[in-house]
Enzyme design. Sequence first.
Site, PDB file in Angstrom:
ATOM      1  N   LYS A 214       0.822  -1.205   0.000  1.00 21.59           N
ATOM      2  CA  LYS A 214       0.000   0.000   0.000  1.00 21.59           C
ATOM      3  C   LYS A 214       0.863   1.264   0.000  1.00 21.59           C
ATOM      4  CE  LYS A 214      -3.550   0.083   2.770  1.00 21.59           C
ATOM      5  NZ  LYS A 214      -4.424   0.248   3.961  1.00 21.59           N
ATOM      6  N   GLU A 220      10.117  -5.934   3.667  1.00 19.91           N
ATOM      7  CA  GLU A 220      10.271  -7.242   3.041  1.00 19.91           C
ATOM      8  C   GLU A 220       9.862  -7.194   1.567  1.00 19.91           C
ATOM      9  OE1 GLU A 220       9.087  -7.961   7.395  1.00 19.91           O
ATOM     10  OE2 GLU A 220       8.544  -6.589   5.774  1.00 19.91           O
ATOM     11  N   GLY A 280      -4.851  -5.078   5.709  1.00 17.07           N
ATOM     12  CA  GLY A 280      -4.169  -6.045   4.861  1.00 17.07           C
ATOM     13  C   GLY A 280      -4.808  -7.413   4.860  1.00 17.07           C
ATOM     14  N   ARG A 281      -5.201  -7.892   6.030  1.00 19.45           N
ATOM     15  CA  ARG A 281      -5.759  -9.247   6.121  1.00 19.45           C
ATOM     16  C   ARG A 281      -7.200  -9.301   5.625  1.00 19.45           C
ATOM     17  NH1 ARG A 281      -4.709  -6.745  10.732  1.00 19.45           N
ATOM     18  NH2 ARG A 281      -6.284  -6.433  12.352  1.00 19.45           N
ATOM     19  N   GLU A 366      -4.086 -11.991  14.152  1.00 20.42           N
ATOM     20  CA  GLU A 366      -3.661 -10.598  14.072  1.00 20.42           C
ATOM     21  C   GLU A 366      -4.807  -9.679  14.471  1.00 20.42           C
ATOM     22  OE1 GLU A 366      -0.477  -9.042  11.249  1.00 20.42           O
ATOM     23  OE2 GLU A 366      -2.307  -8.306  10.286  1.00 20.42           O
ATOM     24  N   HIS A 397      -3.946 -38.598   9.997  1.00 20.30           N
ATOM     25  CA  HIS A 397      -2.769 -39.433  10.230  1.00 20.30           C
ATOM     26  C   HIS A 397      -1.662 -38.642  10.932  1.00 20.30           C
ATOM     27  CE1 HIS A 397      -4.071 -42.984   7.868  1.00 20.30           C
ATOM     28  NE2 HIS A 397      -4.824 -42.080   7.269  1.00 20.30           N
ATOM     29  N   LYS A 521       9.719  -5.591  13.930  1.00 20.35           N
ATOM     30  CA  LYS A 521      10.194  -4.990  12.678  1.00 20.35           C
ATOM     31  C   LYS A 521      11.145  -3.829  12.958  1.00 20.35           C
ATOM     32  CE  LYS A 521       6.204  -4.192  10.652  1.00 20.35           C
ATOM     33  NZ  LYS A 521       5.228  -3.874   9.591  1.00 20.35           N
TER      34      LYS A 521
END
Length: 559
Positions: A214, A220, A280-281, A366, A397, A521
């Site tokens: 954005k 990153e 964001g999410r 979050e 399993h 961060k």
Amino acid sequence: MGEKNLANPPIDPQQTAAWKRLADLQKNMEVDFRTWFSQDPQRAQKFTFRAGDLFVDLSKSYLTDEVKEALLELAAEVKVAQRRDAMFAGEVINVTEQRSVLHTALRRPAGDTLEVGGVEVVAQVHSVLERIYDFARKVRSGQWVGITGKPLTTIVNIGIGGSDLGPVMAYEALRPYVQPGLDCRFISNIDPTDVGETLRDVDPERVLFIIASKTFTTLETLTNARQARNWFLTQLQQAGISTTGAVAKHFVAVSTNLEKVAEFGIDPQNAFGFWDWVGGRYSVDSAVGTALAIAIGPENFAEFLAGFHAIDKHFCTSPVEENVPLLMGLLNVFYCNFWKAATHAVLPYAQYLHRFPAYLQQLTMESNGKRVRWDGTPCTTTTGEVFWGEPGTNGQHAFYQLIHQGTQLIPADFIAFANPTFPLKDGAQDQHELFLGNFFAQTKALAFGKTESEVRAEGTTEEIVTARVFPGNKPTVSIMAPALTPSVLGQLIALYEHITFVQGVVWGIDSFDQWGVELGKQMAKELTAAVAGDREEIARQDSSTRSLIEYYQEERRRS
């Protein structure tokens, strides 16, 4: 944007009459699914609901008539409906960032109106959507070509968090709808391995990079974007291809910072924006989903959005007694706060949904991993759950042992589809029927278990009888739909968005900020100099961090 929401301070749920009633009900509750179902032949029908195309069975949950009534009383006392309406209207309910929360506006149909702060929001959304759709059509048709005139057939999305988890999950879920010849790849991890492996066999003349950030400052994402750009230009140079104007043809942005976009070399005309009221999410249905729109096409992406909207309408208009996101969110509060369940499993019996639990981890943890309420005061209850899961039957399993016979209570949501994408038979056996047999069997086994007498009746030797007992009475929710379509995927995502919202309101927290990700961060930036060998910076570190850095440096010197 929007008016400040004045519903402060939040209502302490522990001080409500409903909370006290729920505590009494839980204390005196003897969960016995065998008895509950035998005494009430209508239990399954009574606690099964529809939301859009979703068929949701809550009958194997800890829901009783009294518990349901008390949970709905709790929702009324903490004013879930009022806060829901405030969110949909664009009021500023994200108070720590002073923002509206309008991801639901991203999927409202053209022609709807929603004016917030003097701005017609829905019209803005569809203006961006039309630009995305136009771009998607050009890429899909081969009209948009690269520097050497070749169509672009590999889409590489570079983002992190919501700018990665949403698109990659949805792309994997909707692979049958991807245009043949198109391939989407995703880079998120700052580990250089991610870039290296993803680009290993990519044709630089046919690649389109989508940089999703954005602000176009995410460390990153921009680090990986620069590495991708360096790789791309180097590949062209080694092939003797001019790099002039190449970035503008092979890179587009999902960003609102046009100045930074231009500095990178991307034509600002090829930047698709979104708004600060989209977290964001919650952004896969925004321009962040551009890679998905290219892959599955505008028509299918529109169906994806319509699926979200169907559940939005259900959440806003269904009676509380039949409101699936409301009931599931309240049930999760009941498990977390009254039954002390710390984790929640999501188990999709659909291989295409193999990234769905990872997507929900960010959405739920979050959002609701908070220790203070939206007015800054400490939370009065436990908040948040650890969401996790894997596709069935793989999980059977692996970790189902813990769910069936462990000492921890782990509520689980099971998701399945009536129609398979690939109908296959092994001889006379329909493989999808075998698959769904496992789906049905697991929730039945978790609910009803196997008693000591039943184990003995099978001829089990006495010394291992107790080891083969299944206590049962483990809570599950079963969610089914006709098939995994773009619309149904949108419905599933919206369902969990609103479940998360309901829990956040009960706990009195701001589910739409994420300050908890900031400290690490910030420290990472400060520590980079120390990692690079700055002795003064190394000396400032605590002894543990310093020893780890020194170990790293020694190993690098040896290699």
